[in-house]
Design an enzyme around this catalytic site. Structure first.
Site, PDB file in Angstrom:
ATOM      1  N   GLN A   1      87.348  40.036  44.129  1.00  0.00           N
ATOM      2  CA  GLN A   1      86.322  40.638  44.983  1.00  0.00           C
ATOM      3  C   GLN A   1      86.658  42.092  45.299  1.00  0.00           C
ATOM      4  O   GLN A   1      87.596  42.357  46.049  1.00  0.00           O
ATOM      5  CB  GLN A   1      86.222  39.840  46.290  1.00  0.00           C
TER       6      GLN A   1
ATOM      7  N   GLU B   1      80.887  33.347  52.132  1.00  0.00           N
ATOM      8  CA  GLU B   1      82.335  33.428  52.230  1.00  0.00           C
ATOM      9  C   GLU B   1      82.799  32.800  53.543  1.00  0.00           C
ATOM     10  O   GLU B   1      83.766  32.071  53.600  1.00  0.00           O
ATOM     11  CB  GLU B   1      82.768  34.900  52.162  1.00  0.00           C
TER      12      GLU B   1
ATOM     13  N   SER C   1      86.857  40.721  60.263  1.00  0.00           N
ATOM     14  CA  SER C   1      87.880  40.406  61.270  1.00  0.00           C
ATOM     15  C   SER C   1      87.261  39.598  62.406  1.00  0.00           C
ATOM     16  O   SER C   1      86.037  39.586  62.583  1.00  0.00           O
ATOM     17  CB  SER C   1      88.485  41.690  61.829  1.00  0.00           C
ATOM     18  N   ASN C   2      88.101  38.936  63.173  1.00  0.00           N
ATOM     19  CA  ASN C   2      87.573  38.117  64.261  1.00  0.00           C
ATOM     20  C   ASN C   2      86.889  38.965  65.339  1.00  0.00           C
ATOM     21  O   ASN C   2      85.984  38.486  66.016  1.00  0.00           O
ATOM     22  CB  ASN C   2      88.675  37.223  64.837  1.00  0.00           C
TER      23      ASN C   2
HETATM   24  C1  LIG Z   1      95.343  39.118  52.778  1.00  0.00           C
HETATM   25  C2  LIG Z   1      94.055  39.848  52.645  1.00  0.00           C
HETATM   26  C3  LIG Z   1      93.232  39.579  51.575  1.00  0.00           C
HETATM   27  C4  LIG Z   1      92.046  40.285  51.394  1.00  0.00           C
HETATM   28  N1  LIG Z   1      91.295  40.049  50.280  1.00  0.00           N
HETATM   29  C5  LIG Z   1      90.244  40.853  50.007  1.00  0.00           C
HETATM   30  C6  LIG Z   1      89.551  40.778  48.763  1.00  0.00           C
HETATM   31  O1  LIG Z   1      89.884  39.957  47.907  1.00  0.00           O
HETATM   32  N2  LIG Z   1      88.548  41.633  48.538  1.00  0.00           N
HETATM   33  C7  LIG Z   1      88.146  42.558  49.458  1.00  0.00           C
HETATM   34  O2  LIG Z   1      87.204  43.294  49.180  1.00  0.00           O
HETATM   35  N3  LIG Z   1      88.767  42.668  50.641  1.00  0.00           N
HETATM   36  C8  LIG Z   1      89.819  41.838  50.942  1.00  0.00           C
HETATM   37  N4  LIG Z   1      90.494  41.971  52.142  1.00  0.00           N
HETATM   38  C9  LIG Z   1      90.122  43.056  53.050  1.00  0.00           C
HETATM   39  C10 LIG Z   1      89.558  42.612  54.367  1.00  0.00           C
HETATM   40  O3  LIG Z   1      88.254  42.219  54.229  1.00  0.00           O
HETATM   41  C11 LIG Z   1      89.748  43.785  55.347  1.00  0.00           C
HETATM   42  O4  LIG Z   1      91.114  43.849  55.645  1.00  0.00           O
HETATM   43  C12 LIG Z   1      88.943  43.620  56.601  1.00  0.00           C
HETATM   44  O5  LIG Z   1      87.616  43.843  56.355  1.00  0.00           O
HETATM   45  C13 LIG Z   1      89.424  44.571  57.706  1.00  0.00           C
HETATM   46  O6  LIG Z   1      89.441  45.886  57.270  1.00  0.00           O
HETATM   47  P1  LIG Z   1      90.715  46.826  57.460  1.00  0.00           P
HETATM   48  O7  LIG Z   1      91.890  46.091  56.990  1.00  0.00           O
HETATM   49  O8  LIG Z   1      90.418  48.124  56.876  1.00  0.00           O
HETATM   50  O9  LIG Z   1      90.850  46.968  59.032  1.00  0.00           O
HETATM   51  P2  LIG Z   1      90.007  47.957  59.961  1.00  0.00           P
HETATM   52  O10 LIG Z   1      88.583  47.829  59.657  1.00  0.00           O
HETATM   53  O11 LIG Z   1      90.622  49.295  59.932  1.00  0.00           O
HETATM   54  O12 LIG Z   1      90.250  47.280  61.370  1.00  0.00           O
HETATM   55  C14 LIG Z   1      91.390  47.530  62.174  1.00  0.00           C
HETATM   56  C15 LIG Z   1      91.190  46.850  63.500  1.00  0.00           C
HETATM   57  O13 LIG Z   1      90.034  47.383  64.152  1.00  0.00           O
HETATM   58  C16 LIG Z   1      89.156  46.364  64.529  1.00  0.00           C
HETATM   59  N5  LIG Z   1      87.784  46.859  64.488  1.00  0.00           N
HETATM   60  C17 LIG Z   1      87.182  47.509  63.479  1.00  0.00           C
HETATM   61  N6  LIG Z   1      85.912  47.766  63.796  1.00  0.00           N
HETATM   62  C18 LIG Z   1      85.708  47.278  65.039  1.00  0.00           C
HETATM   63  C19 LIG Z   1      84.579  47.219  65.921  1.00  0.00           C
HETATM   64  N7  LIG Z   1      83.410  47.750  65.584  1.00  0.00           N
HETATM   65  N8  LIG Z   1      84.733  46.620  67.115  1.00  0.00           N
HETATM   66  C20 LIG Z   1      85.925  46.077  67.472  1.00  0.00           C
HETATM   67  N9  LIG Z   1      87.005  46.088  66.678  1.00  0.00           N
HETATM   68  C21 LIG Z   1      86.895  46.691  65.477  1.00  0.00           C
HETATM   69  C22 LIG Z   1      89.411  45.275  63.526  1.00  0.00           C
HETATM   70  O14 LIG Z   1      88.990  44.031  64.003  1.00  0.00           O
HETATM   71  C23 LIG Z   1      90.912  45.369  63.369  1.00  0.00           C
HETATM   72  O15 LIG Z   1      91.535  44.682  64.405  1.00  0.00           O
HETATM   73  C24 LIG Z   1      91.667  41.255  52.353  1.00  0.00           C
HETATM   74  C25 LIG Z   1      92.486  41.513  53.446  1.00  0.00           C
HETATM   75  C26 LIG Z   1      93.675  40.824  53.602  1.00  0.00           C
HETATM   76  C27 LIG Z   1      94.548  41.153  54.779  1.00  0.00           C
END
Ligand SMILES: Cc1cc2nc3c(=O)[nH]c(=O)nc-3n(C[C@H](O)[C@H](O)[C@H](O)COP(=O)(O)OP(=O)(O)OC[C@H]3O[C@@H](n4cnc5c(N)ncnc54)[C@H](O)[C@@H]3O)c2cc1C
Lengths: 396, 381
Positions: free
Chosen positions: A125, A243, A381-382
């Site tokens: 993905q 998903e 994220s949650n």
């Molecule tokens: C083990 C693992 C596997 C994954 N596999 C895939 C995959 O196969 N393909 C893929 O495309 N992606 C994948 N992901 C990516 C995953 O979907 C992202 O990590 C996720 O969307 C969060 O984005 P970020 O890590 O950039 O965190 P950020 O978006 O930078 O978030 C950081 C923090 O800010 C909080 N936050 C952000 N926006 C808000 C808001 N508006 N209000 C309140 N809080 C907020 C978040 O909840 C989090 O606590 C994977 C991630 C992990 C860790």
């Protein structure tokens, strides 16, 4: 309202139970963690189910679904969890396939779906980017049309198990001038194409399950576009809802609670009696079991609704939050249960740590705890799930 | 009432911070962990030069005569640097046993060697089935002429791969969990019959399973009274726990500041994620948990010399606070880092691992809540 299985449902349960017993590959039972699995291990059970016609119970029958009722699907999930079969990877079966059979061309359906069913192709993905996580629509990977090809450039990240993938489904920006969500397209890319580079990201537990994927002037035939150009966001959102619905993991967590009890039976409390007799610890297991029960019946209510023709809705956000909290709690309690023996680390081969000390069940407890922190981060994220509920359910 | 550090203690803190910045930063630490031995002899030598070994040891045996507050300062800085060398085991535990109960000859022989950095000591007390109960000792020391013969298996002995001496608890009388009948010995690791199985721990320390097979020691190996070592063990373990609490505080401070920094700089939806109120409140809760933990770590340290009951209550209370806060702060820090939080390449995860393992050492939250409950509300009363 009725919670009992009918005679047919019991017969069905016996049938699938016998099938799993007779067909689940013995060698997979001995693998202690995902990190130790090779590509063939991941696919072994999928391929067996593909031959039987059971690899995609949720698909419409015309594309290879089983036509089971939601109760039968529930039973299927329960039996797999009970037997602790390796979960089938979701990227092909429950992510890209529903997009293809919903939005794809007849040619796309005819080519990709059978290969997904059989386990021939491995999918990954390609959504997230370094700058586009929670704010997925902020993605910057571009696909520029040149004749009958797209030229794709950019970087994806967190791409789960891309190291094994044959194909990836990618969100790319096809109209740089449109509003954020409007210029995105859903494109299928052959991972063996020139210009695709996959680099490992090592996680806290030492495992390699995610990757950076670099796309450098990758040429993709235009027929790999799914749905209409610049309307990929519709596919993306549709897929995210799919998903999330599997993400509650109730059946697996039920098995996890049983495992935790086994562990508490084997471990001794400070007074020398079994840990499962320790008031504090048994109470924690009980509370977790009750939480899980609440989630289970919530999921059943959601499924019943879905059956009544309302697609997976925002309820999936609730299932995701509660399901992942329970999965994480299970790993916390397992770690607590084993005391000192949660500390030794035996994963990384080559540093002399290939042997084990302490009870077998102890050695993955801390790595699992650290690893499972991911579940409240990925799949939306949650915090984001709560935002969705606030907006879509509560109207705030 | 005074919560200030002396000038000497502040200098001690600064010198460790400087060392960590120069010689023990993220990449250097990573290289140390990856090396075959998994620790740095050079760092150890520097600690000795800086006077860290000598700091809390008595002056008449080559120490600097400091006390628990020096330990607190050192351990907190070690927590910030995620230092993996077995200073706590050697100086606080090894040094603690010897200074509280060692014979004159033992003090002469070992304390000066610890203070100068020549001696490394590990504490072999936990047993495979003993969990956190310090009196659950099935390793035996049988009287044999003037000396003893030790047999048994000690589990997850932190620092044993580096150590040249072990402090071992063994049963000289009574049943497996009796309070009476526990004795403490100091044994050279190269004594005949001692074998180890060495490994890394998930938070980057080195540890061993230690096996004693008919290990003969002289009467001079006994520390303190035969059969009556449990109160001594409890005292030294409480001192070690106070040190761990200070170390935990170091990791909490770092997790909190790294998270703030990340939340200010990471942008999503066109704004810094630190502007989302739900994350702000979580970071506020992290701050409050850190402050409460600092208070409890100080309290435990300052009560180490009170009566056994007061000391034990304070230490258990602190360990509970630290265990709960460590879990909350660690999980929140990782969560706010998003995907980056669960990778090896970010610093925050390494603090999270250490903070988590501190809860598993010398009794977790459940263990210490029970202990505190029994001390605070004795059944008989
Ligand atoms: C083990 C693992 C596997 C994954 N596999 C895939 C995959 O196969 N393909 C893929 O495309 N992606 C994948 N992901 C990516 C995953 O979907 C992202 O990590 C996720 O969307 C969060 O984005 P970020 O890590 O950039 O965190 P950020 O978006 O930078 O978030 C950081 C923090 O800010 C909080 N936050 C952000 N926006 C808000 C808001 N508006 N209000 C309140 N809080 C907020 C978040 O909840 C989090 O606590 C994977 C991630 C992990 C860790």
């Amino acid at each position: 309202m009725n919670l009992e299985y009918s005679a047919e449902e019991i017969a069905f349960r016996d049938e699938v139970r016998a099938f799993i017993r007779d067909n689940y590959p013995a060698h997979l039972r001995d693998i202690e963690s995902r990190d130790k699995m090779n590509r063939e291990d991941f696919l072994a059970w999928h391929k067996i189910l593909g031959k039987k016609g059971w690899s995609a119970p949720a698909w419409p029958v015309e594309y290879g679904g089983t036509g089971w009722t939601s109760t039968q699907r529930y039973i299927w999930g329960e039996e797999n969890a009970l037997a602790e079969t390796t979960p089938l990877l979701p990227f092909g079966l429950s992510m890209v396939a529903p997009v293809i059979y919903t939005f794809g061309t007849p040619e796309q359906k005819a080519y990709y779906l059978p290969r997904i069913l059989s386990g021939e192709d491995w999918w990954c993905q390609g959504y997230s980017e370094p700058g586009a996580g929670s704010d997925l629509a902020g993605l910057r990977t571009t696909a520029v049309r040149k004749g009958d090809k797209y030229i794709v450039n950019g970087q994806k990240t967190w791409t789960t198990l891309a190291q094994y993938a044959d194909w990836g489904f990618f969100l790319c920006r096809t109209d740089p001038d449109a509003k954020k969500q409007e210029g995105i397209s859903f494109i299928l890319i052959d991972m063996k194409s020139p210009g695709v580079t996959v680099r490992p990201i090592i996680m806290l537990d030492g495992g390699h399950e995610v990757n950076d994927v670099y796309l450098d002037n990758v040429e993709v035939p235009v027929e790999n576009l799914v749905g209409k150009e610049n309307q990929g966001w519709t596919c993306a959102k549709f897929l995210l809802a799919h998903e999330r619905s599997g993400i509650a993991g109730v059946a697996r967590s039920k098995r996890g609670v049983e495992r935790l009890k086994d562990l508490a039976r084997a471990e001794l409390a400070d007074d020398g009696g079994p840990l499962i007799r320790d008031d504090d610890f048994r109470r924690k297991i009980a509370e977790l079991e009750i939480d899980l029960s609440a989630l289970e019946y919530t999921e059943l209510r959601v499924l019943a609704n879905e059956h009544a023709g309302k697609g997976p809705g925002v309820e999936s956000s609730l299932l995701k939050v509660k399901g992942t909290e329970i999965q994480q709690r299970l790993t916390e309690l397992a770690m607590e249960a084993v005391g000192n023996y949660t500390m030794p680390y035996f994963r990384s081969a080559g540093d002399g740590n290939d042997f084990a000390v302490g009870p077998d069940y102890a050695k993955m407890t801390a790595p699992s705890y650290f690893n499972m922190r991911k579940t409240s981060i990925f799949g939306g994220s949650n915090e984001i799930q709560r935002n969705i509920i606030a907006k879509m359910v509560l109207g705030l | 009432m005074d919560f200030n550090f002396t000038d000497e203690q502040t200098m001690l803190r600064d010198s460790i911070a400087k060392f960590v910045a120069a010689e023990y930063d993220f990449d250097k630490r990573k290289a140390i962990l990856k090396s075959a031995d998994g620790w740095s002899k050079k760092a150890w030598a520097t600690f000795a030069e800086l006077g860290l070994m000598a700091a809390p040891l008595p002056e008449e045996y080559g120490g600097l005569g400091g006390g628990p507050v020096d330990t607190l300062v050192i351990m907190e800085e070690f927590g910030k640097g995620l230092v993996v060398e077995p200073w706590l085991q050697t100086v606080v535990i090894g040094g603690g046993f010897l200074k509280h109960a060692g014979s004159e000859a033992q003090k002469q022989e070992h304390i000066a060697a610890i203070a100068s950095g020549e001696r490394i000591v590990a504490f072999a007390y936990a047993e495979p089935k003993g969990r956190y109960n310090l009196s659950d000792v099935s390793t035996t020391a049988k009287k044999d002429g003037a000396g003893y013969v030790i047999n048994g298996h000690k589990a997850v002995v932190i620092g044993a791969p580096q150590a040249d001496h072990l402090i071992v608890t063994a049963r000289t009388a009574g049943g497996q969990r009796d309070a009476k009948g526990v004795s403490a010995f100091i044994v050279a690791k190269n004594a005949k019959g001692v074998t180890t199985r060495d490994y890394a721990t998930i938070d980057g320390f080195r540890a061993s399973e230690v096996y004693f097979e008919n290990v003969s020691v002289g009467a001079d190996a006994l520390i303190g009274a035969a059969d009556g070592a449990l109160p001594l063990v409890e005292k030294v373990v409480d001192e070690a726990i106070a040190g761990l609490c200070a170390e935990a505080v170091g990791t909490f401070r770092l997790m909190h500041s790294l998270t703030l920094e990340y939340a200010r700089q990471r942008k999503q939806f066109g704004v810094a994620i630190g502007s989302f109120q739900v994350l702000q409140h979580r970071m506020v809760d992290m701050f409050m948990a850190t402050e409460q933990s600092i208070s409890m770590a100080y309290m435990a340290t300052l009560k180490l010399d009170e009566s056994d009951t007061e000391r034990a209550k304070a230490v258990s209370a602190a360990k509970v606070q630290i265990g709960k806060s460590g879990r909350f702060i660690g999980q929140a820090a990782v969560q706010i880092h998003g995907g980056m939080g669960v990778t090896e390449e970010m610093r925050v995860g390494h603090y999270f691992k250490r903070a988590t393992m501190i809860d598993a050492q010398f009794g977790n939250v459940d263990h210490h809540v029970k202990k505190f409950t029994n001390l605070s509300m004795p059944q008989a009363a």
